[in-house]
Design an enzyme around this catalytic site. Structure first.
Site, PDB file in Angstrom:
ATOM      1  N   GLU A   1      58.885  33.565  43.980  1.00 59.44           N
ATOM      2  CA  GLU A   1      57.796  34.517  43.782  1.00 59.44           C
ATOM      3  C   GLU A   1      56.625  33.863  43.042  1.00 59.44           C
ATOM      4  OE1 GLU A   1      59.352  38.796  43.601  1.00 59.44           O
ATOM      5  OE2 GLU A   1      58.336  38.599  41.689  1.00 59.44           O
TER       6      GLU A   1
ATOM      7  N   HIS B   1      81.890  23.471  52.829  1.00 58.18           N
ATOM      8  CA  HIS B   1      82.645  23.781  54.049  1.00 58.18           C
ATOM      9  C   HIS B   1      81.870  24.735  54.951  1.00 58.18           C
ATOM     10  CE1 HIS B   1      86.320  21.787  52.473  1.00 58.18           C
ATOM     11  NE2 HIS B   1      85.675  22.020  51.343  1.00 58.18           N
TER      12      HIS B   1
ATOM     13  N   LYS C   1      56.039  47.447  50.862  1.00 58.00           N
ATOM     14  CA  LYS C   1      56.018  48.779  50.244  1.00 58.00           C
ATOM     15  C   LYS C   1      55.013  49.666  50.969  1.00 58.00           C
ATOM     16  CE  LYS C   1      57.043  47.033  45.626  1.00 58.00           C
ATOM     17  NZ  LYS C   1      56.517  46.779  44.301  1.00 58.00           N
TER      18      LYS C   1
HETATM   19  O1  PA5 Z   1      59.000  39.711  39.005  1.00 57.15           O
HETATM   20  C1  PA5 Z   1      58.506  40.752  39.340  1.00 57.15           C
HETATM   21  O2  PA5 Z   1      57.406  41.142  38.912  1.00 57.15           O
HETATM   22  C2  PA5 Z   1      59.224  41.685  40.289  1.00 57.15           C
HETATM   23  O3  PA5 Z   1      60.370  41.122  40.805  1.00 57.15           O
HETATM   24  C3  PA5 Z   1      59.602  42.956  39.587  1.00 57.15           C
HETATM   25  O4  PA5 Z   1      60.445  42.663  38.502  1.00 57.15           O
HETATM   26  C4  PA5 Z   1      60.276  43.927  40.552  1.00 57.15           C
HETATM   27  O5  PA5 Z   1      59.457  44.166  41.647  1.00 57.15           O
HETATM   28  C5  PA5 Z   1      60.597  45.235  39.848  1.00 57.15           C
HETATM   29  O6  PA5 Z   1      59.445  45.794  39.328  1.00 57.15           O
HETATM   30  P1  PA5 Z   1      59.500  46.885  38.212  1.00 57.15           P
HETATM   31  O7  PA5 Z   1      60.105  46.291  36.999  1.00 57.15           O
HETATM   32  O8  PA5 Z   1      58.069  47.287  38.003  1.00 57.15           O
HETATM   33  O9  PA5 Z   1      60.320  48.029  38.738  1.00 57.15           O
END
Ligand code: PA5
Length: 444
Positions: A286, A307, A421
């Site tokens: 990310e 394996h 989303k």
């Molecule tokens: O690293 C990030 O920002 C995301 O993975 C969030 O943690 C994830 O989308 C969850 O978001 P939130 O904590 O707002 O529910």
């Protein structure tokens, strides 16, 4: 106390040491951008000095909350996804007895929800919870994440039905933004105990906030040692390039990437590290995968996956390198017995520890992969405990910040995560998405 170490020797046959150390200036400038807050995404640097800013008083408060849940609950369900899930899961799994879910060891079982939208998963979880005393830790920084909110609605309803609204309030803790989001509003209205996820700490860098600390403490692990490990690594990673393991890691992976090594495989030899890899994949994927660049983070559990994926790693497209997490001393000892008949032919191993066999598998695999054209980095943890896991996670966070800046991207945003989303809300006809709903329907 010892420190985790990084070994790069098995990369130097692919890229000379001087070339990797040639990244020193870039890494030091990235380090400076982080510490002076002059780089992209500089409003999300709260993780950088987070370990050393955590007070004893704050940890005691988290421990008291954990104790309150532990005293009432056989099961504590953590509702969260992504950064609000993977850190706690990684640490708890790494430190737990692999079969603790089958044992009554005096600790509540920490289960997770809100990291998927599977009806079967939620139904099966709720059926189990019907028979258990349980509590909930609801974690969402935005306070609006659909997966988490949906799971929490179901869990809260069930808990209130089981123990009544008043008692349910004492078994629910919310961890969210200080002011914004539906979860903050709901928590204020319901009077839940809450913790704040600081504005300047992004989800995937939040394991050292209550997001990670509270579930880890509920599971019975020593969060003071966990934080102490992270503090030690924070200090280590604030040094000059050659002493800074995070900078060396960032330099090496960027040098490899520049030479066409597009995939990094994180390797472990202990299955309880599986979720450390999942956490790491989110952190690096990310953070770096944007603007059409970024190393693809993958992982394998060895020797299991030798394996299955072993063939590809040995002889597939040569665009990979691997980073091995090696544990110097396992917690337990198992000695292989002598067998008089030796029908399985294993007497050559009699008297040795299982870990000696595992270590030779590790070494043999390293040599085979290097021979097959796969550069190999190794990160060695003296042991698997709270202190060294704290070091490891901070090391990866700092490595990611430096690496992202060397790559030239903003390692602290995730603009691409919104796209699914938007489509999901359009398909579900969420109010406000009318135009998007009409447009997406035409594409079906
Ligand atoms: O690293 C990030 O920002 C995301 O993975 C969030 O943690 C994830 O989308 C969850 O978001 P939130 O904590 O707002 O529910």
């Amino acid at each position: 106390m010892e420190k985790i170490s990084i070994q790069l020797e098995k990369v130097f046959g692919f890229i000379p040491k001087e070339e990797i150390y040639g990244y020193a200036a870039k890494c030091e400038s990235a380090q400076e951008m982080l510490h002076k807050g002059t780089g992209k995404g500089n409003d999300f640097l709260g993780w950088l000095n987070l370990p050393s800013s955590i007070t004893e008083e704050f940890l005691n408060d988290v421990l008291a909350t954990a104790e309150s849940l532990r005293s009432k609950c056989e099961v504590v369900v953590v509702a969260g996804i992504g950064g609000s899930y993977l850190g706690a899961k990684a640490v708890i799994d790494a430190l737990s007895n692999t079969f603790s879910w089958m044992q009554n060891d005096g600790n509540p079982k920490v289960l997770f929800a809100g990291h998927n939208i599977s009806e079967d998963y939620l139904s099966e979880l709720m059926a189990l919870l019907q028979t258990k005393s349980f509590g909930i830790i609801n974690i969402s920084k935005s306070g609006t994440t659909t997966e988490t909110a949906l799971a929490f609605r179901l869990l809260k309803t069930l808990l209130e039905e089981k123990v009544g609204k008043e008692e349910a309030r004492t078994r629910i803790v919310a961890i969210t933004d200080a002011k914004r989001g539906a979860l903050r509003t709901l928590s204020t209205q319901e009077g839940y105990k809450t913790y704040v996820i600081p504005d300047n700490v992004g989800g995937r860098y939040s394991v050292l906030t209550p997001v990670g600390l509270l579930p880890i403490a509920v599971a019975g692990f020593d969060i003071k040692q966990f934080v102490a490990g992270a503090v030690a690594m924070e200090e280590q990673c604030a040094t000059s390039f050659e002493e800074n393991p995070a900078a060396l890691y960032a330099a090496t992976r960027n040098a490899l990437y520049a030479q066409g090594k597009k995939i990094e495989i994180l390797v472990n030899y202990h299955p309880k590290l599986h979720f450390v890899s999942e956490w790491w994949k989110q952190l690096y994927g990310e953070s770096e995968g944007k603007e059409n660049v970024g190393i693809f983070p993958a992982s394998v559990d060895l020797t299991t996956d030798l394996h299955s994926m072993g063939q590809w790693i040995q002889q597939g497209e040569r665009t990979i390198f691997e980073t091995v997490i090696s544990i110097a001393q396992p917690k337990e000892t198992v000695v292989i017995p002598q067998d008089e008949e030796n029908l399985d032919g294993l007497n050559f191993l009699a008297g040795k520890r299982v870990d000696q066999v595992n270590k030779m598998a590790e070494l043999g695999t390293q040599i085979a992969h290097v021979d097959g054209g796969v550069p190999n980095l190794k990160i060695v943890l003296p042991e698997l405990n709270e202190y060294y896991i704290g070091q490891l996670l901070y090391f990866f966070e700092k490595g990611c910040g430096i690496s992202g800046y060397v790559l030239g991207i903003n390692p602290f945003d995730q603009p691409g995560v919104e796209d699914y989303k938007r489509n999901m809300f359009a398909l579900l006809e969420k109010p406000g998405y009318e135009e998007a709903s009409a447009a997406i329907r035409k594409r079906l």
